[in-house]
Design a protein around this motif. Structure first.
Motif, PDB file in Angstrom:
ATOM      1  N   GLY A  75       4.268  -0.394  -6.314  1.00 28.60           N
ATOM      2  CA  GLY A  75       2.772  -0.617  -5.691  1.00 28.60           C
ATOM      3  C   GLY A  75       2.676  -1.297  -4.407  1.00 28.60           C
ATOM      4  N   TYR A  76       3.762  -1.010  -3.620  1.00 28.51           N
ATOM      5  CA  TYR A  76       3.944  -1.855  -2.375  1.00 28.51           C
ATOM      6  C   TYR A  76       3.994  -0.777  -1.267  1.00 28.51           C
ATOM      7  CZ  TYR A  76       5.032  -4.771   1.674  1.00 28.51           C
ATOM      8  OH  TYR A  76       5.081  -5.420   2.763  1.00 28.51           O
ATOM      9  N   TRP A  77       2.904  -0.692  -0.468  1.00 26.13           N
ATOM     10  CA  TRP A  77       3.007   0.317   0.888  1.00 26.13           C
ATOM     11  C   TRP A  77       2.980  -0.070   2.178  1.00 26.13           C
ATOM     12  CZ3 TRP A  77       2.895   5.178  -1.648  1.00 26.13           C
ATOM     13  CH2 TRP A  77       2.595   5.255  -2.988  1.00 26.13           C
ATOM     14  N   ASP A  78       2.509  -1.208   2.448  1.00 24.72           N
ATOM     15  CA  ASP A  78       2.223  -1.654   3.698  1.00 24.72           C
ATOM     16  C   ASP A  78       2.001  -3.159   3.875  1.00 24.72           C
ATOM     17  OD1 ASP A  78       0.688  -2.103   6.328  1.00 24.72           O
ATOM     18  OD2 ASP A  78       0.999  -0.006   6.052  1.00 24.72           O
ATOM     19  N   ALA A  79       2.265  -3.741   4.942  1.00 26.80           N
ATOM     20  CA  ALA A  79       2.184  -5.366   5.175  1.00 26.80           C
ATOM     21  C   ALA A  79       0.757  -5.981   5.346  1.00 26.80           C
ATOM     22  CB  ALA A  79       2.771  -5.756   6.475  1.00 26.80           C
ATOM     23  N   LEU A  80      -0.265  -5.000   5.514  1.00 27.85           N
ATOM     24  CA  LEU A  80      -1.874  -5.428   5.627  1.00 27.85           C
ATOM     25  C   LEU A  80      -2.607  -5.424   4.320  1.00 27.85           C
ATOM     26  CD1 LEU A  80      -2.519  -3.684   9.005  1.00 27.85           C
ATOM     27  CD2 LEU A  80      -1.404  -5.904   8.792  1.00 27.85           C
ATOM     28  N   THR A  81      -3.255  -6.120   3.881  1.00 27.38           N
ATOM     29  CA  THR A  81      -4.098  -6.279   2.591  1.00 27.38           C
ATOM     30  C   THR A  81      -5.407  -6.141   3.208  1.00 27.38           C
ATOM     31  OG1 THR A  81      -2.310  -7.411   1.579  1.00 27.38           O
ATOM     32  CG2 THR A  81      -4.494  -7.402   0.584  1.00 27.38           C
ATOM     33  N   TYR A  82      -6.214  -5.331   2.456  1.00 26.30           N
ATOM     34  CA  TYR A  82      -7.595  -5.161   2.813  1.00 26.30           C
ATOM     35  C   TYR A  82      -8.456  -5.815   1.420  1.00 26.30           C
ATOM     36  CZ  TYR A  82     -12.318  -2.846   2.417  1.00 26.30           C
ATOM     37  OH  TYR A  82     -13.462  -2.427   2.307  1.00 26.30           O
ATOM     38  N   LYS A  83      -9.533  -6.445   1.781  1.00 24.71           N
ATOM     39  CA  LYS A  83     -10.088  -7.079   0.538  1.00 24.71           C
ATOM     40  C   LYS A  83     -11.641  -6.498   0.392  1.00 24.71           C
ATOM     41  CE  LYS A  83      -7.844 -11.636   1.136  1.00 24.71           C
ATOM     42  NZ  LYS A  83      -7.989 -12.911   1.506  1.00 24.71           N
ATOM     43  N   PRO A  84     -11.944  -5.543  -0.237  1.00 28.80           N
ATOM     44  CA  PRO A  84     -13.333  -4.853  -0.353  1.00 28.80           C
ATOM     45  C   PRO A  84     -14.380  -5.820  -0.804  1.00 28.80           C
ATOM     46  CG  PRO A  84     -11.947  -4.349  -2.453  1.00 28.80           C
ATOM     47  CD  PRO A  84     -10.976  -5.208  -1.520  1.00 28.80           C
ATOM     48  N   GLU A  85     -14.286  -6.754  -1.230  1.00 26.27           N
ATOM     49  CA  GLU A  85     -15.372  -8.049  -1.478  1.00 26.27           C
ATOM     50  C   GLU A  85     -15.888  -8.440  -0.225  1.00 26.27           C
ATOM     51  OE1 GLU A  85     -11.289 -10.290  -2.101  1.00 26.27           O
ATOM     52  OE2 GLU A  85     -12.101  -8.129  -2.449  1.00 26.27           O
ATOM     53  N   ASN A  86     -15.130  -8.528   0.736  1.00 31.01           N
ATOM     54  CA  ASN A  86     -15.787  -8.988   1.989  1.00 31.01           C
ATOM     55  C   ASN A  86     -15.254  -8.219   3.401  1.00 31.01           C
ATOM     56  OD1 ASN A  86     -12.987  -9.804   2.223  1.00 31.01           O
ATOM     57  ND2 ASN A  86     -13.232 -11.995   2.132  1.00 31.01           N
ATOM     58  N   TYR A  87     -14.608  -7.275   3.104  1.00 29.48           N
ATOM     59  CA  TYR A  87     -14.208  -6.369   4.232  1.00 29.48           C
ATOM     60  C   TYR A  87     -13.277  -7.097   5.151  1.00 29.48           C
ATOM     61  CZ  TYR A  87     -18.222  -3.295   2.997  1.00 29.48           C
ATOM     62  OH  TYR A  87     -19.133  -2.470   2.341  1.00 29.48           O
ATOM     63  N   GLU A  88     -12.308  -7.898   4.620  1.00 30.26           N
ATOM     64  CA  GLU A  88     -11.452  -8.641   5.720  1.00 30.26           C
ATOM     65  C   GLU A  88     -10.031  -8.136   5.464  1.00 30.26           C
ATOM     66  OE1 GLU A  88     -12.200 -11.061   7.569  1.00 30.26           O
ATOM     67  OE2 GLU A  88     -14.208 -11.220   6.872  1.00 30.26           O
ATOM     68  N   ILE A  89      -8.962  -8.307   6.418  1.00 28.31           N
ATOM     69  CA  ILE A  89      -7.853  -7.885   6.534  1.00 28.31           C
ATOM     70  C   ILE A  89      -7.010  -9.063   6.385  1.00 28.31           C
ATOM     71  CG2 ILE A  89      -6.147  -6.833   8.053  1.00 28.31           C
ATOM     72  CD1 ILE A  89      -7.972  -4.830   6.622  1.00 28.31           C
ATOM     73  N   ASP A  90      -5.739  -9.138   5.683  1.00 27.96           N
ATOM     74  CA  ASP A  90      -5.063 -10.287   5.815  1.00 27.96           C
ATOM     75  C   ASP A  90      -3.578  -9.754   6.165  1.00 27.96           C
ATOM     76  OD1 ASP A  90      -4.091 -12.775   5.422  1.00 27.96           O
ATOM     77  OD2 ASP A  90      -4.189 -12.707   3.374  1.00 27.96           O
ATOM     78  N   CYS A  91      -2.689 -10.376   6.446  1.00 30.27           N
ATOM     79  CA  CYS A  91      -1.321 -10.037   6.722  1.00 30.27           C
ATOM     80  C   CYS A  91      -0.361 -11.415   6.789  1.00 30.27           C
ATOM     81  CB  CYS A  91      -1.103  -9.307   7.988  1.00 30.27           C
ATOM     82  SG  CYS A  91       0.702  -8.623   8.301  1.00 30.27           S
ATOM     83  N   ASN A  92      -0.719 -12.225   6.008  1.00 34.52           N
ATOM     84  CA  ASN A  92       0.046 -13.462   5.673  1.00 34.52           C
ATOM     85  C   ASN A  92       1.519 -13.137   5.080  1.00 34.52           C
ATOM     86  OD1 ASN A  92       1.199 -15.988   4.617  1.00 34.52           O
ATOM     87  ND2 ASN A  92      -0.661 -16.968   4.951  1.00 34.52           N
ATOM     88  N   LEU A  93       2.627 -13.555   5.721  1.00 33.39           N
ATOM     89  CA  LEU A  93       3.821 -13.075   5.268  1.00 33.39           C
ATOM     90  C   LEU A  93       3.901 -13.668   3.635  1.00 33.39           C
ATOM     91  CD1 LEU A  93       6.297 -13.328   8.572  1.00 33.39           C
ATOM     92  CD2 LEU A  93       5.240 -11.136   7.039  1.00 33.39           C
ATOM     93  N   GLU A  94       3.400 -15.038   3.504  1.00 33.75           N
ATOM     94  CA  GLU A  94       3.973 -15.355   2.249  1.00 33.75           C
ATOM     95  C   GLU A  94       2.964 -14.702   0.970  1.00 33.75           C
ATOM     96  OE1 GLU A  94       5.512 -17.997   1.599  1.00 33.75           O
ATOM     97  OE2 GLU A  94       6.135 -18.697   3.696  1.00 33.75           O
ATOM     98  N   PHE A  95       2.028 -13.767   1.236  1.00 34.46           N
ATOM     99  CA  PHE A  95       1.459 -13.284   0.305  1.00 34.46           C
ATOM    100  C   PHE A  95       1.276 -11.687   0.452  1.00 34.46           C
ATOM    101  CE2 PHE A  95      -0.305 -17.293   0.964  1.00 34.46           C
ATOM    102  CZ  PHE A  95      -0.194 -17.901  -0.017  1.00 34.46           C
TER     103      PHE A  95
END
Length: 554
Positions: A75-95
């Motif tokens: 279930g891992y595809w890409d380094a970027l994470t999208y959050k539908p609850e606020n339309y934000e993008i995250d790419c913190n290496l820790e998470f």
């Protein structure tokens, strides 16, 4: 009696380039290793809703390598994470990287095996490793959080050998000659320090597995491929038709020398492996994914409007940009933001950046986004983020394949697409994408559009964030024509190289026939192969199979 295994990865080491340079008399250590052992071509796929597609996403491939499992299983595809609850993008290496909680790294073998792991991209410190782990000393961004086990080891390495000069520092632009000059020296220094560390760590113990990765081919391929290879459209301009030294070959030669020094320290009975999960070629994906796709969806959602790089499809495109004006790619792209006032449009190329902070056409200014530390604020796809709640579909920021998210009711905070509309919109966008053409050649731009969900209500948490994945044909362009929404471009080209779905695996050692060939394989096959050579148990849940089970004689 167990034979030790020494596995050396070349992150984004390209087999086509390596074969060419070997044939020209370069890379003598890699050439010797290939002659003395077995060789396999690697290519990778992923399945979205059972539909097989090509897959060359570096973060996902390193997770496949480390777990022996497919992307759909972990279930891992890409380094970027999208959050539908606020339309934000995250790419913190820790998470944002794979956390290895469900599936541990294959080398977490417990007390029976002594293991050294140095600078493997995309991994995490595992408690099940009997030995040492050093992550994030060097490598390409995004790689892995800088950490070690024992915890003080990384700082000792940095103190003794120095820090890596290119760690997370390959964000230069191809027209910045000072950056290119600096990068050549930094790559040489990085390879030299890495080689010394590798040799010293190898001598510290009788390792059952010694696993390390040269990250420099990844950085060099992204940033200076266009100074090296004639299949890049900027090559004649930057290399002065091949009359200047080849900086990419220089990097590979230094790595080849480093491999030779490491192998001098190797036990005589060791299995020696060298591999690359994917290659690096002309950058056919960054501009389509980060610019063309985002602008296409803007025009789809707001009929009659344009934001970035409007053009006239009735006339031939102007020449490709070879001498950009701005000192950054984001500056070049923001300059393409449509200005209806012809006077302002005329003077925009000479307008100082400090006067370009204003949002325009509903897009957020990258200068403002970067001041606010918005992740990937420099990437054009992110500039459309203020409009995402109003759009039926939008492009997520990405480096490789295109990613389209449907703004679905009940899933997105401000979703506007009903479950009943979902299927029709996916189908409509798919056909629009297949009609895209390279405006310079007339060739189709899109190779495949893959659905990631069976329906609007398919909420499997292991699915990608995107609803549609766009795989591009492997040819570069700076301008695209859509019969539905007109021309986008020309725009200034971005990074020189991108990931190509081609890798390699070579191995020599007891029982391996010199000069032999192995079946074509994928990244998931390397973990079971290494465990096979170590005489270690291979987990039943692996998706990969050992490449050397048949030819190796124990």
């Amino acid at each position: 009696m167990k034979n030790p295994v020494i596995a050396i990865g070349l992150d984004a080491g390209d087999p086509v380039l390596i074969d060419k340079w070997i044939s020209q008399g370069y890379l003598k250590n890699i050439s010797k290793l290939r002659q003395q052992g077995a060789y396999a071509h690697l290519s990778n796929t992923a399945k979205y809703c059972g539909q097989t597609t090509e897959y060359a996403v570096t973060e996902g491939l390193w997770a496949q390598f480390a777990t022996g499992c497919s992307s759909e299983k972990i279930g891992y595809w890409d380094a970027l994470t999208y959050k539908p609850e606020n339309y934000e993008i995250d790419c913190n290496l820790e998470f944002c990287g794979y956390d290895y909680q469900e599936y541990a790294p294959f080398y977490a073998l417990g007390e029976k095996y002594k293991v050294a792991v140095f600078d493997v991209p995309g991994t995490r410190i595992s408690q099940g490793v009997n030995g040492i782990q050093i992550l994030g000393w060097g490598g390409h961004f995004p790689s892995a959080p800088s950490a070690s086990s024992p915890s003080e080891l990384l700082s000792k390495i940095a103190h003794q050998y120095g820090e890596n000069p290119i760690l997370y520092n390959d964000t230069g632009i191809w027209w910045d000659k000072d950056y290119v000059k600096w990068l050549r020296k930094a790559l040489t220094e990085s390879v030299s320090r890495r080689t010394t560390i590798c040799c010293d760590l190898l001598k510290q113990n009788s390792w059952d597995l010694y696993l390390t990765v040269f990250g420099e081919p990844h950085t060099a391929g992204h940033d200076i491929y266009n100074y090296s290879q004639a299949d890049h459209p900027l090559y004649p301009h930057l290399s002065k038709n091949g009359t200047v030294p080849d900086p990419l070959l220089e990097t590979y030669e230094n790595i080849d020398l480093g491999i030779g020094k490491i192998l001098e320290q190797a036990p005589e009975d060791a299995y020696i492996l060298c591999f690359s999960l994917h290659g690096m070629g002309p950058n056919y994906s960054d501009v389509p994914s980060a610019v063309f796709l985002a602008e296409l969806l803007y025009r789809y959602n707001f009929p009659g409007k344009v934001a970035i790089a409007p053009g006239n499809p009735q006339v031939p495109p102007p020449p490709m940009t070879t001498n950009p004006i701005r000192n950054s790619w984001l500056g070049e792209m923001w300059m393409k933001n449509y200005e209806p006032n012809p006077i302002k449009r005329l003077f925009r190329p000479w307008t100082p950046s400090k006067f370009l902070y204003n949002d325009q056409n509903g897009l957020a200014s990258p200068y403002s986004l970067l001041e606010q530390s918005v992740p990937f604020g420099w990437m054009p796809a992110t500039w459309y983020k203020p409009l995402w709640p109003q759009m039926k579909a939008f492009a997520l920021p990405t480096f490789a394949n295109g990613h389209i998210r449907i703004n679905l009711e009940g899933r997105e905070r401000d979703g506007i697409v009903s479950n009943s509309e979902y299927e029709n919109i996916c189908n409509e966008l798919t056909q629009i994408l297949y009609r895209l053409k390279d405006a310079r050649t007339g060739k189709p731009l899109v190779k495949q559009v893959a659905r990631t969900r069976k329906s609007a209500t398919d909420n499997d948490p292991k699915h990608p964030d995107s609803d549609l994945i766009v795989i591009w044909h492997e040819h570069m362009t700076d301008v695209v024509d859509s019969p539905d929404f007109g021309r986008i471009g020309p725009v200034t080209l971005f990074r020189a190289g991108t990931h190509w779905n081609r890798g390699f695996f070579m191995a020599k050692g007891p029982g391996i026939t010199p000069g032999s060939s192995l079946p074509d394989a994928g990244s998931v096959d390397l973990a079971p192969t290494i465990l096979e050579l170590m005489g270690a148990p291979i987990p039943d849940y692996f998706d990969g199979k050992s490449l050397l089970k048949i030819p190796v004689n124990y």
